[in-house]
Every structure is written in structure tokens, then in C-alpha cells.
Design a protein around this motif. Structure first.
Motif, PDB file in Angstrom:
ATOM      1  N   GLU A 117     -18.654   3.387  -6.120  1.00 25.03           N
ATOM      2  CA  GLU A 117     -17.713   2.626  -6.944  1.00 25.03           C
ATOM      3  C   GLU A 117     -18.305   2.344  -8.319  1.00 25.03           C
ATOM      4  O   GLU A 117     -17.623   2.454  -9.343  1.00 25.03           O
ATOM      5  N   ASP A 118     -19.590   1.988  -8.349  1.00 23.74           N
ATOM      6  CA  ASP A 118     -20.247   1.747  -9.632  1.00 23.74           C
ATOM      7  C   ASP A 118     -20.346   3.025 -10.461  1.00 23.74           C
ATOM      8  O   ASP A 118     -20.252   2.986 -11.687  1.00 23.74           O
ATOM      9  N   TRP A 119     -20.526   4.151  -9.772  1.00 24.60           N
ATOM     10  CA  TRP A 119     -20.751   5.430 -10.464  1.00 24.60           C
ATOM     11  C   TRP A 119     -19.472   5.999 -11.072  1.00 24.60           C
ATOM     12  O   TRP A 119     -19.482   6.519 -12.184  1.00 24.60           O
ATOM     13  N   ILE A 120     -18.346   5.884 -10.352  1.00 26.99           N
ATOM     14  CA  ILE A 120     -17.114   6.526 -10.822  1.00 26.99           C
ATOM     15  C   ILE A 120     -15.996   5.541 -11.166  1.00 26.99           C
ATOM     16  O   ILE A 120     -14.946   5.942 -11.674  1.00 26.99           O
ATOM     17  N   GLY A 121     -16.207   4.262 -10.885  1.00 24.95           N
ATOM     18  CA  GLY A 121     -15.194   3.270 -11.225  1.00 24.95           C
ATOM     19  C   GLY A 121     -13.928   3.357 -10.397  1.00 24.95           C
ATOM     20  O   GLY A 121     -12.830   3.078 -10.892  1.00 24.95           O
ATOM     21  N   PHE A 122     -14.066   3.730  -9.129  1.00 22.38           N
ATOM     22  CA  PHE A 122     -12.896   3.825  -8.256  1.00 22.38           C
ATOM     23  C   PHE A 122     -13.272   3.422  -6.845  1.00 22.38           C
ATOM     24  O   PHE A 122     -14.352   3.768  -6.354  1.00 22.38           O
ATOM     25  N   LYS A 123     -12.352   2.717  -6.179  1.00 20.04           N
ATOM     26  CA  LYS A 123     -12.551   2.293  -4.795  1.00 20.04           C
ATOM     27  C   LYS A 123     -11.327   2.699  -3.973  1.00 20.04           C
ATOM     28  O   LYS A 123     -10.198   2.369  -4.336  1.00 20.04           O
ATOM     29  N   PRO A 124     -11.531   3.430  -2.876  1.00 25.08           N
ATOM     30  CA  PRO A 124     -10.405   3.762  -2.000  1.00 25.08           C
ATOM     31  C   PRO A 124      -9.640   2.509  -1.596  1.00 25.08           C
ATOM     32  O   PRO A 124     -10.242   1.467  -1.331  1.00 25.08           O
ATOM     33  N   ASN A 125      -8.305   2.614  -1.552  1.00 25.06           N
ATOM     34  CA  ASN A 125      -7.516   1.402  -1.323  1.00 25.06           C
ATOM     35  C   ASN A 125      -6.264   1.619  -0.477  1.00 25.06           C
ATOM     36  O   ASN A 125      -5.411   0.736  -0.405  1.00 25.06           O
ATOM     37  N   THR A 126      -6.128   2.772   0.152  1.00 23.92           N
ATOM     38  CA  THR A 126      -4.922   3.043   0.937  1.00 23.92           C
ATOM     39  C   THR A 126      -5.007   2.368   2.302  1.00 23.92           C
ATOM     40  O   THR A 126      -5.960   2.586   3.055  1.00 23.92           O
ATOM     41  N   ALA A 127      -4.005   1.571   2.626  1.00 26.57           N
ATOM     42  CA  ALA A 127      -3.962   0.868   3.910  1.00 26.57           C
ATOM     43  C   ALA A 127      -3.708   1.867   5.043  1.00 26.57           C
ATOM     44  O   ALA A 127      -3.018   2.871   4.861  1.00 26.57           O
ATOM     45  N   ILE A 128      -4.248   1.557   6.219  1.00 25.80           N
ATOM     46  CA  ILE A 128      -4.088   2.425   7.389  1.00 25.80           C
ATOM     47  C   ILE A 128      -2.611   2.686   7.692  1.00 25.80           C
ATOM     48  O   ILE A 128      -2.212   3.829   7.963  1.00 25.80           O
ATOM     49  N   THR A 129      -1.794   1.656   7.662  1.00 27.64           N
ATOM     50  CA  THR A 129      -0.367   1.831   7.982  1.00 27.64           C
ATOM     51  C   THR A 129       0.313   2.784   7.012  1.00 27.64           C
ATOM     52  O   THR A 129       1.119   3.631   7.420  1.00 27.64           O
ATOM     53  N   ASP A 130      -0.021   2.675   5.721  1.00 29.23           N
ATOM     54  CA  ASP A 130       0.578   3.569   4.724  1.00 29.23           C
ATOM     55  C   ASP A 130       0.131   5.012   4.949  1.00 29.23           C
ATOM     56  O   ASP A 130       0.940   5.944   4.910  1.00 29.23           O
ATOM     57  N   GLY A 131      -1.176   5.194   5.172  1.00 26.14           N
ATOM     58  CA  GLY A 131      -1.707   6.534   5.365  1.00 26.14           C
ATOM     59  C   GLY A 131      -1.141   7.212   6.606  1.00 26.14           C
ATOM     60  O   GLY A 131      -0.786   8.403   6.574  1.00 26.14           O
ATOM     61  N   ILE A 132      -1.038   6.457   7.698  1.00 21.17           N
ATOM     62  CA  ILE A 132      -0.494   7.020   8.934  1.00 21.17           C
ATOM     63  C   ILE A 132       0.988   7.355   8.772  1.00 21.17           C
ATOM     64  O   ILE A 132       1.448   8.409   9.240  1.00 21.17           O
ATOM     65  N   ASN A 133       1.747   6.501   8.107  1.00 21.81           N
ATOM     66  CA  ASN A 133       3.165   6.795   7.874  1.00 21.81           C
ATOM     67  C   ASN A 133       3.341   8.095   7.083  1.00 21.81           C
ATOM     68  O   ASN A 133       4.232   8.898   7.392  1.00 21.81           O
ATOM     69  N   ARG A 134       2.498   8.311   6.100  1.00 21.12           N
ATOM     70  CA  ARG A 134       2.594   9.539   5.295  1.00 21.12           C
ATOM     71  C   ARG A 134       2.237  10.761   6.129  1.00 21.12           C
ATOM     72  O   ARG A 134       2.850  11.823   5.998  1.00 21.12           O
ATOM     73  N   PHE A 135       1.235  10.596   6.998  1.00 22.08           N
ATOM     74  CA  PHE A 135       0.880  11.713   7.872  1.00 22.08           C
ATOM     75  C   PHE A 135       2.026  12.039   8.816  1.00 22.08           C
ATOM     76  O   PHE A 135       2.383  13.204   9.000  1.00 22.08           O
ATOM     77  N   VAL A 136       2.621  11.016   9.429  1.00 21.29           N
ATOM     78  CA  VAL A 136       3.708  11.231  10.381  1.00 21.29           C
ATOM     79  C   VAL A 136       4.899  11.901   9.698  1.00 21.29           C
ATOM     80  O   VAL A 136       5.519  12.823  10.252  1.00 21.29           O
ATOM     81  N   ASP A 137       5.224  11.471   8.483  1.00 20.53           N
ATOM     82  CA  ASP A 137       6.317  12.103   7.737  1.00 20.53           C
ATOM     83  C   ASP A 137       6.035  13.588   7.529  1.00 20.53           C
ATOM     84  O   ASP A 137       6.921  14.434   7.705  1.00 20.53           O
ATOM     85  N   TRP A 138       4.794  13.895   7.127  1.00 23.14           N
ATOM     86  CA  TRP A 138       4.427  15.304   6.934  1.00 23.14           C
ATOM     87  C   TRP A 138       4.505  16.068   8.243  1.00 23.14           C
ATOM     88  O   TRP A 138       5.056  17.175   8.295  1.00 23.14           O
ATOM     89  N   TYR A 139       3.945  15.515   9.309  1.00 22.07           N
ATOM     90  CA  TYR A 139       3.899  16.197  10.605  1.00 22.07           C
ATOM     91  C   TYR A 139       5.308  16.522  11.108  1.00 22.07           C
ATOM     92  O   TYR A 139       5.580  17.651  11.542  1.00 22.07           O
ATOM     93  N   ARG A 140       6.199  15.543  11.036  1.00 23.41           N
ATOM     94  CA  ARG A 140       7.568  15.777  11.500  1.00 23.41           C
ATOM     95  C   ARG A 140       8.244  16.867  10.681  1.00 23.41           C
ATOM     96  O   ARG A 140       8.963  17.723  11.232  1.00 23.41           O
ATOM     97  N   ASN A 141       8.013  16.864   9.385  1.00 23.45           N
ATOM     98  CA  ASN A 141       8.637  17.862   8.522  1.00 23.45           C
ATOM     99  C   ASN A 141       8.031  19.249   8.748  1.00 23.45           C
ATOM    100  O   ASN A 141       8.761  20.247   8.878  1.00 23.45           O
ATOM    101  N   PHE A 142       6.700  19.325   8.820  1.00 17.07           N
ATOM    102  CA  PHE A 142       6.023  20.614   8.942  1.00 17.07           C
ATOM    103  C   PHE A 142       6.317  21.289  10.278  1.00 17.07           C
ATOM    104  O   PHE A 142       6.522  22.510  10.342  1.00 17.07           O
TER     105      PHE A 142
END
Length: 341
Positions: free
Chosen positions: A312-337
């Protein structure tokens, strides 16, 4: 600027290639398209990259071979002359390393040595390479810090990744090759690997089959969403590793060096109980899982948790995606694919 991504048809490689093409960089990619998991998924990723490159009027050049093939790799470097290299090609999987150890030696050790040699001889400006949180092995102090010892791996996969870190540091020292190693913590998201828990669980739940829950469900993982990984990688590619001016050889840091070499954890820094992860997936799918509770598997560890403050100090970024959001996006992709609705 030509950027080489090895393993570009893999999960992380695909997403990073996509981001770079969108940002108007010339991506050249290598992948052996092996059958460790369904090659059709890898080919579908490549189709998406080719389609995107055409839409963006960008060049995307791909060739299929393994990085352990030194002759083909050398020809590829000579043809495209990449200025930056992101090595994501590797034989993945902790459990599979127990069944087929030779695959890990060839790809993760021999192949990585070939990458280092060609980066050295072609004056590559920055090598970014995949390590793994698996290198922490038997450590139990949480969160895992880059300053902790990683001298006790519990799988050959982990040992091969620690070997990569040592090899890269040697080349940084001997040949002044800027190199950055990233210890990935359980990456998940759309287009993910079918051998990973989220993919396996989703497939089983929608098929009405049992899901295997190891260590009786008492697992903790630092699940990290793919978009956060890609953002971190994108920033790192253009920020070369540099010597640590404060490096003390009498009390050596385990993450920096007098040479241009750095090691970073790359994770979400918010470890989650496996059962909480499964519950979020059940809610997203609208289906309850049939669970089979099993003992810990050989080579596995009960918990991972990343201290990512250095990155975070080196690149000025911190991961911030919540588990529920990430899983919902995966499920949407999986159902579509897979057309599962």
C-alpha cells in the motif's frame, strides 16, 4: 511499449492482459494451454482478449508453449523485445503438487530460470513475478508479514515459489535486474480457476451435489478479488523495484535488498471464515449447500492473512472489494457463461 505476460490465458493473466489492452498497451502473451483444468475456458479467455484488441484497435500477439521450452521462449523474446515482463505462468495448485511434482519443477523452476536468463540478456526494465502466500507454510503468526521467515514450506508448490524469490534476488544482485515478487492470497472472481473453492462450490451447489469442506470448516482465507489484484499489478508494472538505501546487511530485511528486488504480499487484509464465504455464496445463488465436512488435506494450511501495508505504501492502493460484492459478480458471470439460470 511491449509488455509480455506469461500465463496470459490463465485467470490473473487474462484479467491483467485485458486491463493493459484497454489502456492501449501492446500485450504479447504466452500460455501452454495445458489440461490442468479445462483448456476450453482458457481458449474462451483468449477469444475475449482478441475481440477486445480488435475493438480497441490494439495489437495482441499470442503463442502457445511452455516457458520451460528455452528455444521457443528465446525466439519469442527476440521477435517482440518486451520491455517489461509479468511472469504468471506456473503449474498451480497445492494439492496437485503432491500428485505430480515433476510438473512443478519443469514449469516453476526450469521455466522461471529461462525467464530470468532472457530478462537478463534482453535488458528488460522490470520483471514482476508471481509468488504465493503458500510460502508462509508452517507459520502461525497472523497476519503474515514479508519480514517473517518462509523457511518451512509444507508443499512442493510453496517450495517452488520460494525458490523463485531466491532466484530472482540472485539475478537482481548479479545483473541489476529490477524484479518484484508478489505473494498472492486466494484470488477469486469472474473467469476464475475451476479448481478453486468458489468455482467448485458453485458448480456443486447448482448441480445438487455435496461440497467438500476441509478441516471441518475451520479454515480462514484472505480472499482477494481479481479487480483489486489487477489494479495493484498495473501500478507495479511501471514502478520498478529499487535498492533499499537503508538496507542493513548485519540485520537483513527479508523483503528488500541492496539489489533492486522487492517482495510484497498482495491480499485483501480482511480474512474470512470459510463458512462465512460459503454462506455468502449460498445467499447469492439462492440455494443451500449440501456440506461434507472433511479433515485437512496434506500440504494445506488452516489460515492465511496478509499484512499488505508495504505494498500500500509502495503503490498507493489498498484492495477494498467486499466478499459479498465479489461473489455476486462471480455468480453473475458463472450463470451467464455456463447458461445456468
Amino acid at each position: 511499449m511491449k509488455i509480455l505476460i506469461t500465463g496470459c490465458a490463465g485467470f490473473i493473466g487474462y484479467h491483467l492482459s485485458k486491463r493493459l489492452i484497454q489502456e492501449k498497451y501492446h500485450v504479447v502473451g504466452i500460455d501452454n494451454l495445458n489440461n490442468y483444468y479445462d483448456p476450453n475456458l482458457k481458449k474462451a479467455r483468449l477469444e475475449e482478449l482478441n475481440k477486445l484488441a480488435k475493438e480497441k484497435n490494439q495489437e495482441f500477439n499470442f503463442d502457445s508453449f511452455g516457458i520451460e521450452n528455452s528455444n521457443l521462449l528465446e525466439d519469442f523474446f527476440k521477435k517482440y523485445k518486451p520491455s517489461r515482463v509479468i511472469n504468471l505462468a506456473a503449474q498451480a495448485g497445492v494439492r496437485y503438487s503432491i500428485e505430480n511434482p515433476s510438473a512443478y519443477i519443469q514449469s516453476n523452476i526450469v521455466g522461471f530460470c529461462n525467464i530470468l536468463e532472457l530478462c537478463r540478456h534482453t535488458e528488460v526494465k522490470h520483471l514482476v513475478y508471481a509468488s504465493s502466500s503458500s510460502v508462509y507454510g508452517g507459520n502461525t503468526k497472523m497476519p503474515f508479514s514479508e519480514e517473517q521467515s518462509v523457511a518451512h514450506p509444507v508443499s512442493l508448490y510453496a517450495a517452488s515459489k520460494k525458490s523463485n524469490e531466491l532466484m530472482a534476488h540472485t539475478y537482481s544482485h548479479l545483473y541489476n535486474l529490477p524484479a518484484t515478487g508478489l505473494r498472492f492470497f486466494t484470488v477469486y472472481g469472474p473467469w476464475g480457476r475451476p479448481d478453486m473453492a468458489l468455482f467448485l462450490f458453485t458448480n456443486a451447489i447448482l448441480s445438487g451435489k455435496k461440497i467438500q469442506v476441509f478441516n471441518q470448516g475451520n479454515m480462514i482465507r484472505d480472499f482477494t478479488y481479481i479487480d483489486d489484484i489487477v489494479e495493484s499489478l498495473f501500478r507495479l508494472i511501471f514502478k520498478e523495484a529499487k535498492p533499499d538505501e537503508n538496507f542493513d546487511t548485519s540485520k537483513p530485511s527479508l523483503s528488500t535488498s541492496w539489489a533492486p528486488h522487492r517482495i510484497f504480499n498482495i491480499g485483501n487484509s480482511k480474512p474470512v471464515q470459510l463458512m462465512e464465504y460459503i454462506n455468502a455464496l449460498e445467499n447469492s445463488l439462492g440455494v443451500s449447500a449440501i456440506k461434507e465436512f472433511l479433515p485437512m488435506q496434506p500440504g494445506d494450511v488452516p489460515a492465511t492473512s496478509a499484512d499488505t501495508s508495504a505494498l500500500e505504501d509502495w503503490i498507493g492502493f489498498k484492495p477494498n472489494t467486499a466478499i459479498t460484492d465479489g461473489i455476486n459478480r462471480f455468480v453473475d458471470w458463472y450463470r451467464n457463461f455456463y447458461s445456468v439460470f
